[in-house]
Design a protein around this motif. Sequence first.
Motif, PDB file in Angstrom:
ATOM      1  N   ARG A 174      19.181  25.100  23.891  1.00 17.62           N
ATOM      2  CA  ARG A 174      20.056  26.066  24.555  1.00 17.62           C
ATOM      3  C   ARG A 174      20.518  27.147  23.582  1.00 17.62           C
ATOM      4  O   ARG A 174      20.890  26.853  22.450  1.00 17.62           O
ATOM      5  CB  ARG A 174      21.288  25.370  25.119  1.00 17.62           C
ATOM      6  N   VAL A 175      20.499  28.382  24.061  1.00 13.12           N
ATOM      7  CA  VAL A 175      20.993  29.482  23.251  1.00 13.12           C
ATOM      8  C   VAL A 175      22.486  29.671  23.495  1.00 13.12           C
ATOM      9  O   VAL A 175      23.257  29.922  22.585  1.00 13.12           O
ATOM     10  CB  VAL A 175      20.222  30.783  23.584  1.00 13.12           C
ATOM     11  N   GLN A 176      22.906  29.525  24.756  1.00 12.93           N
ATOM     12  CA  GLN A 176      24.319  29.748  25.068  1.00 12.93           C
ATOM     13  C   GLN A 176      24.914  28.470  25.642  1.00 12.93           C
ATOM     14  O   GLN A 176      24.185  27.604  26.147  1.00 12.93           O
ATOM     15  CB  GLN A 176      24.468  30.927  26.020  1.00 12.93           C
ATOM     16  N   SER A 177      26.216  28.348  25.548  1.00 16.90           N
ATOM     17  CA  SER A 177      26.873  27.206  26.182  1.00 16.90           C
ATOM     18  C   SER A 177      28.133  27.719  26.872  1.00 16.90           C
ATOM     19  O   SER A 177      29.217  27.227  26.657  1.00 16.90           O
ATOM     20  CB  SER A 177      27.220  26.140  25.154  1.00 16.90           C
ATOM     21  N   ASP A 178      27.941  28.751  27.693  1.00 15.86           N
ATOM     22  CA  ASP A 178      29.079  29.353  28.367  1.00 15.86           C
ATOM     23  C   ASP A 178      29.078  28.958  29.839  1.00 15.86           C
ATOM     24  O   ASP A 178      28.314  29.497  30.629  1.00 15.86           O
ATOM     25  CB  ASP A 178      29.031  30.876  28.223  1.00 15.86           C
ATOM     26  N   ALA A 179      29.930  28.003  30.160  1.00 15.47           N
ATOM     27  CA  ALA A 179      30.016  27.542  31.546  1.00 15.47           C
ATOM     28  C   ALA A 179      31.088  28.288  32.320  1.00 15.47           C
ATOM     29  O   ALA A 179      31.386  27.942  33.450  1.00 15.47           O
ATOM     30  CB  ALA A 179      30.290  26.048  31.574  1.00 15.47           C
ATOM     31  N   SER A 180      31.681  29.340  31.725  1.00 16.65           N
ATOM     32  CA  SER A 180      32.844  29.949  32.378  1.00 16.65           C
ATOM     33  C   SER A 180      32.467  30.698  33.651  1.00 16.65           C
ATOM     34  O   SER A 180      33.247  30.729  34.599  1.00 16.65           O
ATOM     35  CB  SER A 180      33.600  30.847  31.405  1.00 16.65           C
ATOM     36  N   PHE A 181      31.258  31.294  33.702  1.00 19.29           N
ATOM     37  CA  PHE A 181      30.858  31.960  34.954  1.00 19.29           C
ATOM     38  C   PHE A 181      30.808  30.952  36.090  1.00 19.29           C
ATOM     39  O   PHE A 181      31.284  31.205  37.190  1.00 19.29           O
ATOM     40  CB  PHE A 181      29.471  32.608  34.820  1.00 19.29           C
ATOM     41  N   PHE A 182      30.199  29.812  35.787  1.00 24.79           N
ATOM     42  CA  PHE A 182      30.038  28.785  36.811  1.00 24.79           C
ATOM     43  C   PHE A 182      31.385  28.168  37.184  1.00 24.79           C
ATOM     44  O   PHE A 182      31.747  28.093  38.359  1.00 24.79           O
ATOM     45  CB  PHE A 182      29.071  27.707  36.310  1.00 24.79           C
ATOM     46  N   LEU A 183      32.153  27.732  36.167  1.00 17.82           N
ATOM     47  CA  LEU A 183      33.359  26.953  36.467  1.00 17.82           C
ATOM     48  C   LEU A 183      34.496  27.811  37.005  1.00 17.82           C
ATOM     49  O   LEU A 183      35.308  27.325  37.797  1.00 17.82           O
ATOM     50  CB  LEU A 183      33.806  26.188  35.217  1.00 17.82           C
ATOM     51  N   ASN A 188      35.146  31.109  42.078  1.00 20.07           N
ATOM     52  CA  ASN A 188      36.064  30.488  43.038  1.00 20.07           C
ATOM     53  C   ASN A 188      35.397  29.402  43.873  1.00 20.07           C
ATOM     54  O   ASN A 188      36.059  28.435  44.252  1.00 20.07           O
ATOM     55  CB  ASN A 188      36.667  31.548  43.969  1.00 20.07           C
ATOM     56  N   ARG A 189      34.110  29.552  44.135  1.00 19.11           N
ATOM     57  CA  ARG A 189      33.433  28.516  44.938  1.00 19.11           C
ATOM     58  C   ARG A 189      33.404  27.195  44.170  1.00 19.11           C
ATOM     59  O   ARG A 189      33.667  26.129  44.728  1.00 19.11           O
ATOM     60  CB  ARG A 189      32.005  28.962  45.283  1.00 19.11           C
ATOM     61  N   THR A 190      33.086  27.275  42.865  1.00 23.09           N
ATOM     62  CA  THR A 190      33.067  26.056  42.045  1.00 23.09           C
ATOM     63  C   THR A 190      34.466  25.482  41.930  1.00 23.09           C
ATOM     64  O   THR A 190      34.697  24.283  42.111  1.00 23.09           O
ATOM     65  CB  THR A 190      32.535  26.358  40.630  1.00 23.09           C
ATOM     66  N   ARG A 191      35.403  26.360  41.616  1.00 20.20           N
ATOM     67  CA  ARG A 191      36.787  25.937  41.407  1.00 20.20           C
ATOM     68  C   ARG A 191      37.302  25.184  42.635  1.00 20.20           C
ATOM     69  O   ARG A 191      37.907  24.107  42.513  1.00 20.20           O
ATOM     70  CB  ARG A 191      37.644  27.180  41.161  1.00 20.20           C
ATOM     71  N   THR A 192      37.038  25.779  43.811  1.00 19.66           N
ATOM     72  CA  THR A 192      37.513  25.146  45.044  1.00 19.66           C
ATOM     73  C   THR A 192      36.790  23.825  45.283  1.00 19.66           C
ATOM     74  O   THR A 192      37.412  22.815  45.613  1.00 19.66           O
ATOM     75  CB  THR A 192      37.280  26.097  46.238  1.00 19.66           C
ATOM     76  N   ALA A 193      35.455  23.833  45.084  1.00 19.29           N
ATOM     77  CA  ALA A 193      34.682  22.614  45.333  1.00 19.29           C
ATOM     78  C   ALA A 193      35.168  21.469  44.442  1.00 19.29           C
ATOM     79  O   ALA A 193      35.219  20.319  44.876  1.00 19.29           O
ATOM     80  CB  ALA A 193      33.199  22.872  45.083  1.00 19.29           C
ATOM     81  N   LEU A 194      35.541  21.802  43.195  1.00 21.53           N
ATOM     82  CA  LEU A 194      35.941  20.767  42.228  1.00 21.53           C
ATOM     83  C   LEU A 194      37.446  20.475  42.256  1.00 21.53           C
ATOM     84  O   LEU A 194      37.929  19.689  41.435  1.00 21.53           O
ATOM     85  CB  LEU A 194      35.544  21.181  40.806  1.00 21.53           C
ATOM     86  N   TRP A 254      39.211  28.184  33.123  1.00 14.66           N
ATOM     87  CA  TRP A 254      38.548  27.226  32.218  1.00 14.66           C
ATOM     88  C   TRP A 254      38.057  27.973  30.978  1.00 14.66           C
ATOM     89  O   TRP A 254      37.482  29.062  31.077  1.00 14.66           O
ATOM     90  CB  TRP A 254      37.365  26.574  32.939  1.00 14.66           C
ATOM     91  N   THR A 255      38.307  27.389  29.823  1.00 14.83           N
ATOM     92  CA  THR A 255      37.668  27.865  28.587  1.00 14.83           C
ATOM     93  C   THR A 255      37.072  26.649  27.901  1.00 14.83           C
ATOM     94  O   THR A 255      37.574  25.531  28.061  1.00 14.83           O
ATOM     95  CB  THR A 255      38.656  28.536  27.615  1.00 14.83           C
ATOM     96  N   LYS A 256      36.011  26.880  27.146  1.00 16.82           N
ATOM     97  CA  LYS A 256      35.349  25.711  26.572  1.00 16.82           C
ATOM     98  C   LYS A 256      36.152  25.099  25.431  1.00 16.82           C
ATOM     99  O   LYS A 256      35.976  23.941  25.106  1.00 16.82           O
ATOM    100  CB  LYS A 256      33.923  26.035  26.129  1.00 16.82           C
TER     101      LYS A 256
END
Length: 444
Positions: A398-407, A410-416, A424-426
């Motif tokens: 992996r070159v990047q480990s930025d999950a902030s777009f995903f997490l 709002n769809r992810t946030r609500t689902a989780l 969220w910050t790593k």
Amino acid sequence: MFRLFLLALACGISTAQNPPGSFPHDYPGKPSGASGPEWQKYFEVTDQLPNVTFPFARNFAGNIPVDRPNHPNNTLFFWAFEKENGSLTANAGESNEPWGLWLNGGPGSSSLLGALFENGPLQIQDDYTMAANNWSWSNLADYVWIDQPVGVGFSTVDSDGYVNDEDQMAADFFGFLANLVKVFPSLQTRPLHITGESYAGTYIPYIVKAYFGMTNPPVNLAKFAIGDGVLANDAVSEHLPTLNVIETYPQLIGYDPEVYNYFKEQTHLCGYDLNLTYPQNGHFPDITPPGFDNGNTPTVNSNLSSLTHLANKQVLLTEVKARLGEWSESASKEKRESWTQEKRDLTGRANGTIDPFYGCFLWPEVLVYALNFSLPWVDTQGFDVYDVTDGLSPQSVRVQSDASFFLNDNRTRTALHAPTSKDWTKYIPYPFGSVPGSKDPSLR
Ligand SMILES: *[C@@H]1O[C@H](CO)[C@@H](O)[C@H](O)[C@H]1NC(C)=O
Ligand SMILES: *[C@@H]1O[C@H](CO)[C@@H](O)[C@H](O)[C@H]1NC(C)=O
Ligand SMILES: *[C@@H]1O[C@H](CO)[C@@H](O)[C@H](O)[C@H]1NC(C)=O
Ligand SMILES: *[C@@H]1O[C@H](CO)[C@@H](O)[C@H](O)[C@H]1NC(C)=O
Ligand SMILES: *[C@@H]1O[C@H](CO)[C@@H](O)[C@H](O)[C@H]1NC(C)=O
Ligand SMILES: *[C@@H]1O[C@H](CO)[C@@H](O)[C@H](O)[C@H]1NC(C)=O
Ligand SMILES: *[C@@H]1O[C@H](CO)[C@@H](O)[C@H](O)[C@H]1NC(C)=O
Ligand SMILES: *[C@@H]1O[C@H](CO)[C@@H](O)[C@H](O)[C@H]1NC(C)=O
Ligand SMILES: *[C@@H]1O[C@H](CO)[C@@H](O)[C@H](O)[C@H]1NC(C)=O
């Protein structure tokens, strides 16, 4: 009037000094009572997650209180994946299957990094698309990734409620676990495997210590495993193992016994040659070599300030590359001989006393030695413990480990069922005792 003014002043001071606070979000359908199996339905992740175009295990997520007195907003965030449909929601006593939980390190790193880039079923790719991980640890057992201590990742915290030390971390963790196993009652008796990496090498022993101090622990601990663990302060983690590193990779010192004896002597003079027994009877001795305050933070050794950049792997490899260039270009006999001589010549070195230049900072000392005299590298690839490719499934690193777009979508946030009071910050530099910039007082 005066009292109001004082109150406002006190609030002003506390917001200026305290790190940020946060609290969980109440989504529709949240049960009103204490933790229990009725919360399963609330925590179950039923919304479609963005970019996930393939089927994956039934899973549950949200914030669960740690039940620390006077800190109702202190929660940990969990994301649990079932091994088989229904395995996590088994009734009490209905299953003997093992289960596991995963902790990243830091202190202050979110365990969702592990979930989404390392060992979970959903893996964010370099182009931010999502792929299935066929080797997820949740294929082996019901597995729970947990953001902790309070305030890390999607876990929430009162601004004055960050943990003071590792014992409080462990107390919070068991407050959380006691509630988690009420939500998923079969977990109370199933064999628990606590796993983690890096600074979890500090968290996990304190969690295990708390476990063995409880007369009635809420879980049934079977095993724990730590990968690439940080077990102690800078002196112990970084400088104490130097001699072992040399013994493992003697090419670092050109297989030179005199140089080896030199480092062995320095190791002894600095008190790094601990002789432990198993099982260890009582605490490990404190290691506070000269140049380290209280064994915790290195005081500044101005001699080494020009070398601190070598701690960065990329910078070190750039330096190696430059030296390799010199080495091959100047194939002249004299240059090689001068290197060989300097390597052999230990005059000016400490000889019976702690080296006046390096002190007990043995790691940069051996790095500089290798750069100057032995140059054992053949290329500049180096070795990254996190980049070991899976022999069964060679994946690109992996070159990047930025999950902030995903997490933070709002769809992810609500689902989780994740908090909306924070993003969220790593990683956060963990403010022990709610004091920004403070370090972990438990490390000695
Ligand atoms: C999982 O089990 C539940 C009942 O526990 C059932 O309603 C659901 O259809 C099952 N899902 C899959 C994918 O088998
Ligand atoms: C994972 O397994 C699925 C189903 O067996 C397969 O279609 C997919 O190609 C596998 N993914 C990888 C990266 O091997
Ligand atoms: C906890 O969070 C609530 C919002 O849900 C907030 O009103 C309250 O002030 C917080 N408590 C503390 C002690 O910060
Ligand atoms: C540990 O044992 C070795 C070998 O017996 C000894 O040389 C060394 O001094 C011991 N270290 C300490 C700190 O006692
Ligand atoms: C170290 O000191 C001893 C005597 O104290 C001396 O014999 C030896 O040559 C010295 N070694 C170096 C490398 O200076
Ligand atoms: C730096 O090195 C010199 C000797 O080269 C020594 O006298 C001095 O104490 C060292 N400074 C520090 C901060 O260790
Ligand atoms: C040894 O390496 C250090 C760090 O790169 C450098 O500052 C120093 O000049 C080198 N010394 C020799 C003798 O090459
Ligand atoms: C979904 O994937 C695209 C790339 O195809 C990426 O740009 C986007 O940020 C991803 N969205 C989320 C919410 O992760
Ligand atoms: C996400 O939700 C928050 C409220 O929870 C809202 O303020 C924000 O505008 C939403 N963002 C998007 C992109 O929909």
